[in-house]
Design a protein around this motif. Sequence first.
Motif, PDB file in Angstrom:
ATOM      1  N   ASP A   1       0.515  -1.300  -0.004  1.00  0.00           N
ATOM      2  CA  ASP A   1      -0.191  -0.008   0.029  1.00  0.00           C
ATOM      3  C   ASP A   1       0.638   1.186   0.053  1.00  0.00           C
ATOM      4  O   ASP A   1       0.171   2.437   0.337  1.00  0.00           O
ATOM      5  CB  ASP A   1      -0.897  -0.042   1.130  1.00  0.00           C
ATOM      6  N   GLY A   2       2.078   1.251  -0.297  1.00  0.00           N
ATOM      7  CA  GLY A   2       2.971   2.546  -0.404  1.00  0.00           C
ATOM      8  C   GLY A   2       3.143   3.122   0.582  1.00  0.00           C
ATOM      9  O   GLY A   2       3.152   2.456   2.001  1.00  0.00           O
ATOM     10  N   GLY A   3       3.706   4.037   0.871  1.00  0.00           N
ATOM     11  CA  GLY A   3       4.091   4.731   2.103  1.00  0.00           C
ATOM     12  C   GLY A   3       5.533   4.563   2.646  1.00  0.00           C
ATOM     13  O   GLY A   3       6.147   3.963   1.673  1.00  0.00           O
ATOM     14  N   GLN A   4       5.852   4.898   3.812  1.00  0.00           N
ATOM     15  CA  GLN A   4       7.102   4.579   4.331  1.00  0.00           C
ATOM     16  C   GLN A   4       7.594   3.152   4.197  1.00  0.00           C
ATOM     17  O   GLN A   4       6.852   2.424   4.441  1.00  0.00           O
ATOM     18  CB  GLN A   4       7.473   5.124   5.697  1.00  0.00           C
ATOM     19  N   PRO A   5       8.644   2.803   3.570  1.00  0.00           N
ATOM     20  CA  PRO A   5       8.919   1.298   3.436  1.00  0.00           C
ATOM     21  C   PRO A   5       8.978   0.716   4.842  1.00  0.00           C
ATOM     22  O   PRO A   5       9.410   1.117   5.822  1.00  0.00           O
ATOM     23  CB  PRO A   5      10.442   1.136   2.804  1.00  0.00           C
ATOM     24  N   GLY A   6       7.925  -0.514   4.798  1.00  0.00           N
ATOM     25  CA  GLY A   6       7.990  -1.228   6.152  1.00  0.00           C
ATOM     26  C   GLY A   6       7.030  -0.825   7.254  1.00  0.00           C
ATOM     27  O   GLY A   6       6.351  -1.424   7.940  1.00  0.00           O
ATOM     28  N   GLY A   7       6.465   0.357   6.988  1.00  0.00           N
ATOM     29  CA  GLY A   7       5.565   1.095   7.726  1.00  0.00           C
ATOM     30  C   GLY A   7       3.917   0.380   7.423  1.00  0.00           C
ATOM     31  O   GLY A   7       3.160   0.473   8.235  1.00  0.00           O
ATOM     32  N   ASN A   8       3.605   0.039   6.339  1.00  0.00           N
ATOM     33  CA  ASN A   8       2.330  -0.601   5.763  1.00  0.00           C
ATOM     34  C   ASN A   8       1.226   0.464   6.368  1.00  0.00           C
ATOM     35  O   ASN A   8       0.283   0.124   7.125  1.00  0.00           O
ATOM     36  CB  ASN A   8       2.074  -1.812   6.410  1.00  0.00           C
ATOM     37  N   ILE A   9       1.340   1.773   6.074  1.00  0.00           N
ATOM     38  CA  ILE A   9       0.223   2.630   6.493  1.00  0.00           C
ATOM     39  C   ILE A   9      -1.141   2.220   6.096  1.00  0.00           C
ATOM     40  O   ILE A   9      -1.238   1.675   4.522  1.00  0.00           O
ATOM     41  CB  ILE A   9       0.600   4.100   6.143  1.00  0.00           C
TER      42      ILE A   9
ATOM     43  N   ALA B   1       0.295  -0.063  -5.200  1.00  0.00           N
ATOM     44  CA  ALA B   1       1.099   0.846  -4.412  1.00  0.00           C
ATOM     45  C   ALA B   1       0.341   2.036  -3.697  1.00  0.00           C
ATOM     46  O   ALA B   1       1.085   3.098  -3.515  1.00  0.00           O
ATOM     47  CB  ALA B   1       2.481   1.282  -5.158  1.00  0.00           C
ATOM     48  N   SER B   2      -0.630   2.004  -3.354  1.00  0.00           N
ATOM     49  CA  SER B   2      -1.693   2.741  -2.809  1.00  0.00           C
ATOM     50  C   SER B   2      -2.543   2.302  -1.640  1.00  0.00           C
ATOM     51  O   SER B   2      -3.036   1.072  -1.806  1.00  0.00           O
ATOM     52  CB  SER B   2      -2.410   3.690  -3.761  1.00  0.00           C
TER      53      SER B   2
ATOM     54  N   PHE C   1     -23.134   5.786   6.008  1.00  0.00           N
ATOM     55  CA  PHE C   1     -21.829   5.115   5.444  1.00  0.00           C
ATOM     56  C   PHE C   1     -20.923   6.153   5.182  1.00  0.00           C
ATOM     57  O   PHE C   1     -20.935   7.183   4.713  1.00  0.00           O
ATOM     58  CB  PHE C   1     -22.228   4.762   3.862  1.00  0.00           C
ATOM     59  N   VAL C   2     -19.486   5.747   5.723  1.00  0.00           N
ATOM     60  CA  VAL C   2     -18.436   6.469   5.840  1.00  0.00           C
ATOM     61  C   VAL C   2     -17.349   5.787   5.071  1.00  0.00           C
ATOM     62  O   VAL C   2     -17.176   4.464   5.145  1.00  0.00           O
ATOM     63  CB  VAL C   2     -17.894   7.035   7.106  1.00  0.00           C
ATOM     64  N   VAL C   3     -16.631   6.530   4.102  1.00  0.00           N
ATOM     65  CA  VAL C   3     -15.401   6.037   3.354  1.00  0.00           C
ATOM     66  C   VAL C   3     -14.523   6.735   3.583  1.00  0.00           C
ATOM     67  O   VAL C   3     -14.306   8.060   3.665  1.00  0.00           O
ATOM     68  CB  VAL C   3     -15.819   5.837   1.792  1.00  0.00           C
ATOM     69  N   ALA C   4     -13.313   5.913   4.317  1.00  0.00           N
ATOM     70  CA  ALA C   4     -12.227   6.549   4.595  1.00  0.00           C
ATOM     71  C   ALA C   4     -11.070   6.371   3.544  1.00  0.00           C
ATOM     72  O   ALA C   4     -10.825   5.596   2.921  1.00  0.00           O
ATOM     73  CB  ALA C   4     -11.495   5.820   6.004  1.00  0.00           C
ATOM     74  N   ASN C   5     -10.409   7.523   3.276  1.00  0.00           N
ATOM     75  CA  ASN C   5      -9.600   7.341   2.083  1.00  0.00           C
ATOM     76  C   ASN C   5      -8.092   8.119   2.159  1.00  0.00           C
ATOM     77  O   ASN C   5      -7.998   8.808   2.994  1.00  0.00           O
ATOM     78  CB  ASN C   5     -10.306   8.380   0.759  1.00  0.00           C
ATOM     79  N   HIS C   6      -7.125   7.512   1.329  1.00  0.00           N
ATOM     80  CA  HIS C   6      -5.885   8.276   1.322  1.00  0.00           C
ATOM     81  C   HIS C   6      -5.385   7.852   0.097  1.00  0.00           C
ATOM     82  O   HIS C   6      -4.680   6.739  -0.301  1.00  0.00           O
ATOM     83  CB  HIS C   6      -4.889   7.681   2.343  1.00  0.00           C
ATOM     84  N   PHE C   7      -5.701   8.568  -1.018  1.00  0.00           N
ATOM     85  CA  PHE C   7      -5.324   8.687  -2.491  1.00  0.00           C
ATOM     86  C   PHE C   7      -3.735   8.627  -2.741  1.00  0.00           C
ATOM     87  O   PHE C   7      -3.194   9.106  -1.788  1.00  0.00           O
ATOM     88  CB  PHE C   7      -5.994   9.331  -3.280  1.00  0.00           C
TER      89      PHE C   7
ATOM     90  N   GLY D   1       4.477  10.605  -5.984  1.00  0.00           N
ATOM     91  CA  GLY D   1       4.649   9.301  -6.652  1.00  0.00           C
ATOM     92  C   GLY D   1       4.619   8.097  -5.844  1.00  0.00           C
ATOM     93  O   GLY D   1       4.233   7.049  -6.334  1.00  0.00           O
ATOM     94  N   GLY D   2       5.474   8.062  -4.841  1.00  0.00           N
ATOM     95  CA  GLY D   2       5.774   6.905  -4.096  1.00  0.00           C
ATOM     96  C   GLY D   2       6.508   5.945  -5.022  1.00  0.00           C
ATOM     97  O   GLY D   2       7.823   6.284  -5.424  1.00  0.00           O
ATOM     98  N   ASP D   3       6.041   4.724  -5.191  1.00  0.00           N
ATOM     99  CA  ASP D   3       6.791   3.689  -6.124  1.00  0.00           C
ATOM    100  C   ASP D   3       6.368   4.114  -7.441  1.00  0.00           C
ATOM    101  O   ASP D   3       7.169   3.507  -8.384  1.00  0.00           O
ATOM    102  CB  ASP D   3       6.155   2.359  -5.759  1.00  0.00           C
ATOM    103  N   LEU D   4       5.568   5.096  -7.999  1.00  0.00           N
ATOM    104  CA  LEU D   4       5.366   5.438  -9.326  1.00  0.00           C
ATOM    105  C   LEU D   4       5.879   6.659  -9.445  1.00  0.00           C
ATOM    106  O   LEU D   4       6.488   7.759  -8.819  1.00  0.00           O
ATOM    107  CB  LEU D   4       3.739   5.319  -9.513  1.00  0.00           C
ATOM    108  N   GLU D   5       5.758   7.102 -10.683  1.00  0.00           N
ATOM    109  CA  GLU D   5       6.302   8.592 -11.199  1.00  0.00           C
ATOM    110  C   GLU D   5       5.573   9.702 -10.608  1.00  0.00           C
ATOM    111  O   GLU D   5       4.280   9.510 -10.639  1.00  0.00           O
ATOM    112  CB  GLU D   5       6.300   8.567 -12.562  1.00  0.00           C
ATOM    113  N   GLY D   6       6.120  10.625  -9.987  1.00  0.00           N
ATOM    114  CA  GLY D   6       5.470  11.875  -9.209  1.00  0.00           C
ATOM    115  C   GLY D   6       5.458  13.009 -10.138  1.00  0.00           C
ATOM    116  O   GLY D   6       5.788  13.075 -11.376  1.00  0.00           O
TER     117      GLY D   6
END
Length: 601
Positions: free
Chosen positions: A379-387, A439-440, A456-462, A467-472
């Motif tokens: 899911d991307g983010g800081q390596p190892g952190g699994n945000i 990777a998100s 109904f609530v949808v929590a998001n972190h697009f 870019g993370g693992d992809l191009e920024g």
Amino acid sequence: MALCSTLIVLPAPSAAGATAKSPRVHEIQGSTRISPYAGERVTGVPGVVTAVRVFGKARGFWMQDPKPDNDPATSEGIFVFTGEETPDVMAGDQVRVSGEVSEFYPGGRESGGQSVTQLTKAEWTKTDKKRKLPRAVTLDGGRIPDEYAPPAEDGGDIEPLALRPGDFALDLYESLEGMRTQVEDAAVTGPTTKYDEVWVTADRFENPTPRGGTLYGGYDQQNGARVKVSSLLPAEIQPFPKADVGDKLSGRTAGPLDFDSFGGYSIRATDLGELEDNGLAREKTRKQHKGELSVATYNVENLSPKSEPEKFTRLAEALVQNLASPDIVAVEEVQDNSGPDDDGTVAADETLKKLTEAVEAAGGPSYDWRQIDPADKADGGQPGGNIRVAFLFNPERVSFTDRKGGDADTAVEVTDEDGTPQLSANPGRIEPQNEAWKASRKSLAGEFTFRGRQVFVVANHFSSKGGGDLEGDQPLDGRIQPPARHSEPQRIEQAKLVNSFAKQVQSVDPDAAVIAAGDLNDFPFSPSLDALRADEALTSPMDRLPANERYGYVFNGNSQALDHALTSPGVGWVDYDIVHINSEFHDQTSDHDPSVIRFRP
């Protein structure tokens, strides 16, 4: 995304109007972004040393020609790079320098940033006579053009274009590269960072926010009067000021103008204004009324049990005191129990337990939580952190009906139970196998009940703009204009999936209350938000705020909005509040401000 630096040495064409090997500084700089002498060795270039950098791996000195030409497009200053060697010069020394002309790209040429013309492999001689430093060029609203960048050619690269400093802000800065520049009584628009850098504006009337910032309100509202300030002064002589938005660097801040990969054009200060504290206060929202449901979103920035205890305390106090203990909180950037350690851990129960216990200790409710552990490193983010995203909720105010089936890979479905929408898994992820989530973080849907009404609530972190693992995305102040937004297509696809989920709920109950909240990593005016609002399945109550109050994140001196809470028509009237407690302050608990909505289901 890891950044590097690139030194480009190009074969040089002949330079008209100058001796082949002994040009003046303005002839080396030329009237475009690339030196006509790039790749050549020049000798005996005269100048006066204006500043020296004696720390880090990019030491050297700036010098300026005391006999400028009459062309406003050609800079009279240049940086002499000495690597890790401290140069034996001081400000005021007259020197003649020989060296190789090169173009240095902080962050690497592929990042899209500007280059810095410099002399490398340098040798120099000093005269005995000291000289007064050249007068610094004053940056102010009258000098800086309203237009930000020239129209691009050749695929969007403005490097080949002749500089027009009277027409474009980026051209003005490039025409002053390496020269002494100054700002007077500069208003702070971006707080002091952990790297001892601060953003100021040379024009306090440029798109101001009510709290002293500068609003980024559109792709054509780049705010060219922003400039970063760092210091060449030793901390023991003058500590760097700890400034918040709305403060002022009183008096003169002056030094050579440079470019770097983490913020563009910067004054490397040899004279630093005195901090004038404007006393900016952290905001507090009102408490929800008995019949109101309050839903907040808060990016807690890489929270794990390895975070400092003070961070848990401050987050909890903010939830209780500044956000008035919301009934439901969509939380982003919750890390696993081992934090950044890449050890295969994915569970986050210890992280959430520490946070909810801190809230209770701060006088808040005994929050319960729901979330779904991601697959390791998916899911991307800081390596190892699994945000991941998670829900906190107050069981004294709302109820949550758990249903089995929610996991990292199973898509939640909306079923029709006698005209009532129901989630097949509660909580459940929205199409987690879809390529849009590569990777998100995957969006998480939850079904709550408040005073007998489904919500109904949808929590998001697009996906990140970095870019993370992809191009920024390319930088706002780079040589590619307009900058390409490489990360945007992924967020658009993510937004379409959330929009589709909202429509599924409304297809069963047109009056259903649906809220999509979180860090969407994009602006109110972006195509990503347009996709989320498609067909009016969701709308943005932020739009009811005054335009200059629509922000909750400060980046490179621009106040902007990345966090949102959108609502379906069935929600009805919404009271929306962005609670400014972080982004404008140098002592941040997170780099995002939380926001909260209140409504009567």
